[in-house]
Scaffold this motif. Structure first.
Motif, PDB file in Angstrom:
ATOM      1  N   ALA A 294      52.904  36.701  46.810  1.00  0.00           N
ATOM      2  CA  ALA A 294      51.813  36.008  47.503  1.00  0.00           C
ATOM      3  C   ALA A 294      50.884  35.313  46.513  1.00  0.00           C
ATOM      4  O   ALA A 294      50.433  35.918  45.544  1.00  0.00           O
ATOM      5  N   PRO A 295      50.597  34.041  46.768  1.00  0.00           N
ATOM      6  CA  PRO A 295      49.631  33.335  45.912  1.00  0.00           C
ATOM      7  C   PRO A 295      48.207  33.648  46.367  1.00  0.00           C
ATOM      8  O   PRO A 295      47.985  34.176  47.460  1.00  0.00           O
ATOM      9  N   VAL A 296      47.260  33.317  45.532  1.00  0.00           N
ATOM     10  CA  VAL A 296      45.858  33.439  45.923  1.00  0.00           C
ATOM     11  C   VAL A 296      45.511  32.208  46.752  1.00  0.00           C
ATOM     12  O   VAL A 296      45.790  31.089  46.338  1.00  0.00           O
ATOM     13  N   PRO A 297      44.941  32.404  47.941  1.00  0.00           N
ATOM     14  CA  PRO A 297      44.550  31.238  48.747  1.00  0.00           C
ATOM     15  C   PRO A 297      43.563  30.344  47.992  1.00  0.00           C
ATOM     16  O   PRO A 297      42.865  30.786  47.088  1.00  0.00           O
ATOM     17  N   ALA A 298      43.508  29.102  48.405  1.00  0.00           N
ATOM     18  CA  ALA A 298      42.725  28.110  47.667  1.00  0.00           C
ATOM     19  C   ALA A 298      41.266  28.035  48.073  1.00  0.00           C
ATOM     20  O   ALA A 298      40.459  27.477  47.351  1.00  0.00           O
ATOM     21  N   GLU A 299      40.890  28.598  49.210  1.00  0.00           N
ATOM     22  CA  GLU A 299      39.523  28.396  49.695  1.00  0.00           C
ATOM     23  C   GLU A 299      38.479  29.168  48.894  1.00  0.00           C
ATOM     24  O   GLU A 299      38.803  30.122  48.191  1.00  0.00           O
ATOM     25  N   GLN A 300      37.248  28.732  49.027  1.00  0.00           N
ATOM     26  CA  GLN A 300      36.131  29.409  48.385  1.00  0.00           C
ATOM     27  C   GLN A 300      35.692  30.590  49.242  1.00  0.00           C
ATOM     28  O   GLN A 300      35.762  30.538  50.471  1.00  0.00           O
ATOM     29  N   LYS A 301      35.229  31.619  48.587  1.00  0.00           N
ATOM     30  CA  LYS A 301      34.687  32.805  49.247  1.00  0.00           C
ATOM     31  C   LYS A 301      33.303  33.078  48.671  1.00  0.00           C
ATOM     32  O   LYS A 301      32.934  32.570  47.617  1.00  0.00           O
ATOM     33  N   GLN A 302      32.563  33.917  49.346  1.00  0.00           N
ATOM     34  CA  GLN A 302      31.221  34.245  48.882  1.00  0.00           C
ATOM     35  C   GLN A 302      31.256  35.078  47.596  1.00  0.00           C
ATOM     36  O   GLN A 302      30.389  34.949  46.742  1.00  0.00           O
ATOM     37  N   ALA A 303      32.270  35.948  47.491  1.00  0.00           N
ATOM     38  CA  ALA A 303      32.379  36.822  46.320  1.00  0.00           C
ATOM     39  C   ALA A 303      33.802  37.353  46.250  1.00  0.00           C
ATOM     40  O   ALA A 303      34.592  37.168  47.175  1.00  0.00           O
ATOM     41  N   ALA A 304      34.092  38.012  45.142  1.00  0.00           N
ATOM     42  CA  ALA A 304      35.351  38.752  44.999  1.00  0.00           C
ATOM     43  C   ALA A 304      34.999  40.193  44.696  1.00  0.00           C
ATOM     44  O   ALA A 304      34.098  40.473  43.898  1.00  0.00           O
ATOM     45  N   LEU A 305      35.690  41.090  45.350  1.00  0.00           N
ATOM     46  CA  LEU A 305      35.544  42.517  45.115  1.00  0.00           C
ATOM     47  C   LEU A 305      36.711  42.940  44.239  1.00  0.00           C
ATOM     48  O   LEU A 305      37.877  42.824  44.641  1.00  0.00           O
ATOM     49  N   VAL A 306      36.405  43.397  43.031  1.00  0.00           N
ATOM     50  CA  VAL A 306      37.426  43.758  42.047  1.00  0.00           C
ATOM     51  C   VAL A 306      37.507  45.274  41.968  1.00  0.00           C
ATOM     52  O   VAL A 306      36.522  45.929  41.608  1.00  0.00           O
ATOM     53  N   LEU A 307      38.660  45.827  42.313  1.00  0.00           N
ATOM     54  CA  LEU A 307      38.832  47.275  42.287  1.00  0.00           C
ATOM     55  C   LEU A 307      39.177  47.742  40.884  1.00  0.00           C
ATOM     56  O   LEU A 307      39.993  47.138  40.189  1.00  0.00           O
ATOM     57  N   GLY A 308      38.556  48.834  40.490  1.00  0.00           N
ATOM     58  CA  GLY A 308      38.760  49.390  39.161  1.00  0.00           C
ATOM     59  C   GLY A 308      40.135  50.013  38.991  1.00  0.00           C
ATOM     60  O   GLY A 308      40.889  50.209  39.939  1.00  0.00           O
ATOM     61  N   ALA A 309      40.438  50.310  37.764  1.00  0.00           N
ATOM     62  CA  ALA A 309      41.657  51.029  37.367  1.00  0.00           C
ATOM     63  C   ALA A 309      41.294  51.792  36.094  1.00  0.00           C
ATOM     64  O   ALA A 309      40.151  51.737  35.643  1.00  0.00           O
TER      65      ALA A 309
ATOM     66  N   VAL B 151      34.688  31.644  43.664  1.00  0.00           N
ATOM     67  CA  VAL B 151      33.608  32.610  43.941  1.00  0.00           C
ATOM     68  C   VAL B 151      32.483  32.394  42.942  1.00  0.00           C
ATOM     69  O   VAL B 151      32.706  31.892  41.832  1.00  0.00           O
ATOM     70  N   ARG B 152      31.283  32.800  43.349  1.00  0.00           N
ATOM     71  CA  ARG B 152      30.136  32.765  42.436  1.00  0.00           C
ATOM     72  C   ARG B 152      29.763  34.156  41.938  1.00  0.00           C
ATOM     73  O   ARG B 152      29.077  34.296  40.933  1.00  0.00           O
ATOM     74  N   TYR B 153      30.210  35.180  42.685  1.00  0.00           N
ATOM     75  CA  TYR B 153      29.848  36.553  42.348  1.00  0.00           C
ATOM     76  C   TYR B 153      31.078  37.444  42.340  1.00  0.00           C
ATOM     77  O   TYR B 153      32.018  37.234  43.108  1.00  0.00           O
ATOM     78  N   LEU B 154      31.021  38.458  41.468  1.00  0.00           N
ATOM     79  CA  LEU B 154      32.082  39.452  41.368  1.00  0.00           C
ATOM     80  C   LEU B 154      31.455  40.831  41.552  1.00  0.00           C
ATOM     81  O   LEU B 154      30.535  41.193  40.810  1.00  0.00           O
ATOM     82  N   VAL B 155      31.929  41.566  42.545  1.00  0.00           N
ATOM     83  CA  VAL B 155      31.503  42.954  42.743  1.00  0.00           C
ATOM     84  C   VAL B 155      32.542  43.820  42.046  1.00  0.00           C
ATOM     85  O   VAL B 155      33.731  43.780  42.385  1.00  0.00           O
ATOM     86  N   LEU B 156      32.098  44.585  41.081  1.00  0.00           N
ATOM     87  CA  LEU B 156      32.982  45.399  40.243  1.00  0.00           C
ATOM     88  C   LEU B 156      32.877  46.852  40.695  1.00  0.00           C
ATOM     89  O   LEU B 156      31.811  47.457  40.593  1.00  0.00           O
TER      90      LEU B 156
END
Length: 193
Positions: free
Chosen positions: A35-50, A77-82
């Motif tokens: 699966a590719p990453v969709p092209a649209e803009q989102k408000q933020a990305a939520l990045v899950l830890g490892a 995105v403009r913001y990343l929630v880590l």
């Protein structure tokens, strides 16, 4: 003699049950493999830890962080929630992710930390509060492709509308991680509410 036959029969049945679990859940853990990453803009990305290695992002976590950098640099995105809590030495996955992303040129003002979670379920539950505080209701979910299906299940349960941003690993041995993820899906199905 009968004890040996019973033991052998038990092992065979256990093997069949394990194989059945893998065959049933394998398509789910493989759903985002290409699966590719969709092209649209989102408000933020939520990045899950490892995992962290010596208080630094492990190679697998670096792959997730590189996806976050890509989303940010492409202005999706403009913001990343880590999201990720403390490990053995007390350093949180979220802080280690922040340090790395700053070194890659992402401004600290664009990084928001959720640093209490200990597992995927908590990642999503605790991150929901942050998303609500910022009125973000449409986000990318950054995690590895094999983990995406279960993470999206937890996101939906937490009330998060997330679009997958799957990371395709070059460092993880997928048969092991997919098999482990199949077992995690059994646990989610049987024990999680």
């Amino acid at each position: 003699m009968q004890l040996k036959i019973a033991g052998l029969l038990g092992m065979v049945l256990f093997g069949i049950a394990g194989l059945s679990v893998l065959l049933y859940w394998w398509p789910s853990v493989s759903r985002y493999d290409a699966a590719p990453v969709p092209a649209e803009q989102k408000q933020a990305a939520l990045v899950l830890g490892a995992a962290l290695w010596n208080d630094r992002p492990s190679p697998a976590l670096l792959e997730r962080l590189e996806m976050a950098v890509k989303l940010y640099e492409q202005k999706k995105v403009r913001y990343l929630v880590l999201s990720g809590g403390p490990e053995g030495n007390g350093v949180t996955e979220a802080q280690a992710m922040k340090d790395y992303l700053i070194s890659r040129g992402v401004p600290a003002a664009s990084l928001i930390l959720e640093d209490r979670s200990r597992n995927t379920k908590e990642n999503l539950r605790f991150s929901k509060r942050i998303l609500d505080e910022h009125h973000w209701d449409d986000v990318y979910l950054v995690t590895h492709d094999y983990h995406q299906y279960r993470a999206l299940q937890y996101a939906a349960r937490a009330g998060i509308r997330a679009v997958p941003a799957p990371v395709h690993s070059q460092v993880l041995w997928m048969p092991y991680h997919k098999a482990r993820e199949c077992l995690a899906l059994v646990k989610l199905t049987l024990f999680s509410r």
